[in-house]
Enzyme design. Structure first.
Site, PDB file in Angstrom:
ATOM      1  N   ARG A  49      -9.805  -0.012   8.909  1.00 54.69           N
ATOM      2  CA  ARG A  49      -9.152  -1.365   9.194  1.00 54.69           C
ATOM      3  C   ARG A  49     -10.460  -2.140  10.010  1.00 54.69           C
ATOM      4  O   ARG A  49     -10.036  -3.221  10.199  1.00 54.69           O
ATOM      5  CB  ARG A  49      -7.974  -1.325  10.004  1.00 54.69           C
ATOM      6  CG  ARG A  49      -6.773  -1.317   9.359  1.00 54.69           C
ATOM      7  CD  ARG A  49      -5.769  -1.032  10.321  1.00 54.69           C
ATOM      8  NE  ARG A  49      -4.449  -1.914   9.888  1.00 54.69           N
ATOM      9  CZ  ARG A  49      -3.451  -1.273   9.429  1.00 54.69           C
ATOM     10  NH1 ARG A  49      -3.703   0.354   8.868  1.00 54.69           N
ATOM     11  NH2 ARG A  49      -2.232  -1.671   9.167  1.00 54.69           N
TER      12      ARG A  49
ATOM     13  N   ARG B 257      11.573  -6.248   4.630  1.00 51.90           N
ATOM     14  CA  ARG B 257      11.548  -4.859   4.992  1.00 51.90           C
ATOM     15  C   ARG B 257      12.157  -4.548   6.421  1.00 51.90           C
ATOM     16  O   ARG B 257      12.760  -3.303   6.632  1.00 51.90           O
ATOM     17  CB  ARG B 257      10.053  -4.224   5.085  1.00 51.90           C
ATOM     18  CG  ARG B 257       9.678  -2.701   5.370  1.00 51.90           C
ATOM     19  CD  ARG B 257       8.222  -2.424   5.094  1.00 51.90           C
ATOM     20  NE  ARG B 257       7.398  -2.530   6.061  1.00 51.90           N
ATOM     21  CZ  ARG B 257       6.118  -2.349   6.174  1.00 51.90           C
ATOM     22  NH1 ARG B 257       5.379  -2.075   5.252  1.00 51.90           N
ATOM     23  NH2 ARG B 257       5.413  -2.880   7.419  1.00 51.90           N
TER      24      ARG B 257
ATOM     25  N   ARG C  73      11.463  -1.100  11.019  1.00 50.06           N
ATOM     26  CA  ARG C  73      10.229  -0.753  11.620  1.00 50.06           C
ATOM     27  C   ARG C  73       9.995  -1.765  12.865  1.00 50.06           C
ATOM     28  O   ARG C  73      10.166  -3.104  12.562  1.00 50.06           O
ATOM     29  CB  ARG C  73       8.922  -0.909  10.591  1.00 50.06           C
ATOM     30  CG  ARG C  73       8.488   0.298  10.210  1.00 50.06           C
ATOM     31  CD  ARG C  73       7.248   0.373   9.485  1.00 50.06           C
ATOM     32  NE  ARG C  73       5.933  -0.517  10.027  1.00 50.06           N
ATOM     33  CZ  ARG C  73       4.973  -0.536   9.358  1.00 50.06           C
ATOM     34  NH1 ARG C  73       4.609   0.154   8.102  1.00 50.06           N
ATOM     35  NH2 ARG C  73       4.071  -1.113   9.963  1.00 50.06           N
TER      36      ARG C  73
ATOM     37  N   LYS D 207       0.886  -1.230  -0.126  1.00 52.53           N
ATOM     38  CA  LYS D 207      -0.042  -0.078  -0.004  1.00 52.53           C
ATOM     39  C   LYS D 207       0.967   1.171  -0.183  1.00 52.53           C
ATOM     40  O   LYS D 207       0.713   2.151  -0.659  1.00 52.53           O
ATOM     41  CB  LYS D 207      -0.940   0.164   1.206  1.00 52.53           C
ATOM     42  CG  LYS D 207      -1.701  -1.210   1.086  1.00 52.53           C
ATOM     43  CD  LYS D 207      -2.745  -1.010   2.316  1.00 52.53           C
ATOM     44  CE  LYS D 207      -2.174  -1.201   3.586  1.00 52.53           C
ATOM     45  NZ  LYS D 207      -1.745  -2.228   3.832  1.00 52.53           N
TER      46      LYS D 207
ATOM     47  N   ARG E 182      -0.357  -9.108  13.766  1.00 56.85           N
ATOM     48  CA  ARG E 182      -1.007  -8.149  12.681  1.00 56.85           C
ATOM     49  C   ARG E 182      -1.900  -8.762  11.674  1.00 56.85           C
ATOM     50  O   ARG E 182      -3.179  -8.575  11.226  1.00 56.85           O
ATOM     51  CB  ARG E 182       0.159  -7.258  11.981  1.00 56.85           C
ATOM     52  CG  ARG E 182       0.596  -6.498  12.883  1.00 56.85           C
ATOM     53  CD  ARG E 182       1.966  -5.696  12.442  1.00 56.85           C
ATOM     54  NE  ARG E 182       2.171  -5.229  11.176  1.00 56.85           N
ATOM     55  CZ  ARG E 182       3.032  -4.841  10.379  1.00 56.85           C
ATOM     56  NH1 ARG E 182       4.241  -5.425  10.923  1.00 56.85           N
ATOM     57  NH2 ARG E 182       3.083  -4.195   9.619  1.00 56.85           N
TER      58      ARG E 182
HETATM   59  P1  AMP Z   1       0.562   0.473   8.858  1.00 54.74           P
HETATM   60  O1  AMP Z   1       1.498   1.505   8.657  1.00 54.74           O
HETATM   61  O2  AMP Z   1      -0.739   0.744   8.179  1.00 54.74           O
HETATM   62  O3  AMP Z   1       0.726  -0.950   8.742  1.00 54.74           O
HETATM   63  O4  AMP Z   1       0.087   0.483  10.298  1.00 54.74           O
HETATM   64  C1  AMP Z   1       0.858   0.000  11.617  1.00 54.74           C
HETATM   65  C2  AMP Z   1       0.109   0.192  12.894  1.00 54.74           C
HETATM   66  O5  AMP Z   1      -0.528   1.229  13.211  1.00 54.74           O
HETATM   67  C3  AMP Z   1      -0.992  -0.821  12.726  1.00 54.74           C
HETATM   68  O6  AMP Z   1      -0.477  -2.376  12.939  1.00 54.74           O
HETATM   69  C4  AMP Z   1      -1.749  -0.498  13.792  1.00 54.74           C
HETATM   70  O7  AMP Z   1      -1.612  -1.027  14.914  1.00 54.74           O
HETATM   71  C5  AMP Z   1      -1.934   1.037  13.823  1.00 54.74           C
HETATM   72  N1  AMP Z   1      -2.999   1.482  12.828  1.00 54.74           N
HETATM   73  C6  AMP Z   1      -2.726   2.092  11.632  1.00 54.74           C
HETATM   74  N2  AMP Z   1      -4.062   2.344  10.799  1.00 54.74           N
HETATM   75  C7  AMP Z   1      -5.058   2.029  11.662  1.00 54.74           C
HETATM   76  C8  AMP Z   1      -6.358   2.032  11.754  1.00 54.74           C
HETATM   77  N3  AMP Z   1      -7.067   2.405  10.641  1.00 54.74           N
HETATM   78  N4  AMP Z   1      -7.016   1.616  12.704  1.00 54.74           N
HETATM   79  C9  AMP Z   1      -6.438   1.005  13.921  1.00 54.74           C
HETATM   80  N5  AMP Z   1      -4.897   1.235  13.760  1.00 54.74           N
HETATM   81  C10 AMP Z   1      -4.375   1.432  12.816  1.00 54.74           C
END
Ligand code: AMP
Length: 189
Positions: A88, A127, A133, A14, A144
């Site tokens: 999400r 990654r 990260r 993404k 996750r």
């Molecule tokens: P990402 O960078 O999109 O992989 O997000 C990293 C982490 O941020 C996720 O594993 C969640 O803990 C939190 N997070 C990001 N977006 C959301 C969302 N829309 N709802 C809930 N938690 C989120």
């Protein structure tokens, strides 16, 4: 005004695809995960709360995330929107519908990048070596995926029922090749 959700499991591409798309189209862009990582870096109260959950692989509360999206849409109501990492949960999707309709923006469209789980795991572990990260370690990645299966996969069904869902193969081909397919879909939305 277009409201595009770039959807997919962790590691589906993404972030990578968003960067490519944004060179071609003038989208207002939000990555909720990116915002949360900034909050953590800046040591804010929200960052401190989010950090514990993110490092365990769990989701941050719907209320916090929905508040972020509300402010983002309010600030960018004159633009096409590209949402990465949101919604999400079905609750987030329902709230998004309400926010979009309160701004008379029309429906959201979901484009899913489909990638097999074993490939996702490999990508995320790679990654980890490049980006470092903290949530890209095997144990957190498994959680996750678990959260994705339990809470996020239903978001795809929610948009399928509304006929607002398109999926593309996010697994085969280079990021540039995948972006060609994605750009075609966006141009035909
Ligand atoms: P990402 O960078 O999109 O992989 O997000 C990293 C982490 O941020 C996720 O594993 C969640 O803990 C939190 N997070 C990001 N977006 C959301 C969302 N829309 N709802 C809930 N938690 C989120």
């Amino acid at each position: 005004m277009r409201n595009i959700i770039l959807f997919g499991a962790p590691g589906a591409g993404k972030g990578t695809q968003s960067a490519i798309i944004r060179e071609k189209f003038d989208f207002a862009y939000i990555s909720t995960g990116e915002i949360l990582r900034e909050e953590i870096k800046n040591g804010t109260e929200l960052g401190k709360q989010a950090e514990v959950l993110i490092n365990k692989g769990e989701l941050v509360s719907d209320e916090i995330i929905i508040g972020m999206i509300q402010s983002f849409i309010e600030a960018n109501n004159n633009k096409d929107l590209l949402l990465d990492g949101f919604p999400r949960t079905v609750k987030q999707a329902e709230s998004l519908d309400k926010i979009l309709s309160s701004f008379n923006r029309g429906e959201a469209k979901v484009i899913e990048l489909e990638v097999d789980k074993d490939v996702l795991m490999q990508r995320l572990l790679n990654r980890a070596k490049i980006e470092g990260r903290k949530d890209d370690n095997e144990q957190t990645i498994k959680e996750r995926f678990n959260q994705y299966d339990k809470k996020t996969a239903a978001v795809a069904d929610y948009y399928k029922q509304k006929n607002s869902y398109i999926s593309i193969d996010g697994q085969h081909g280079t990021p540039a090749e995948i972006s060609v397919k994605l750009i075609t879909v966006i141009e035909n939305l």
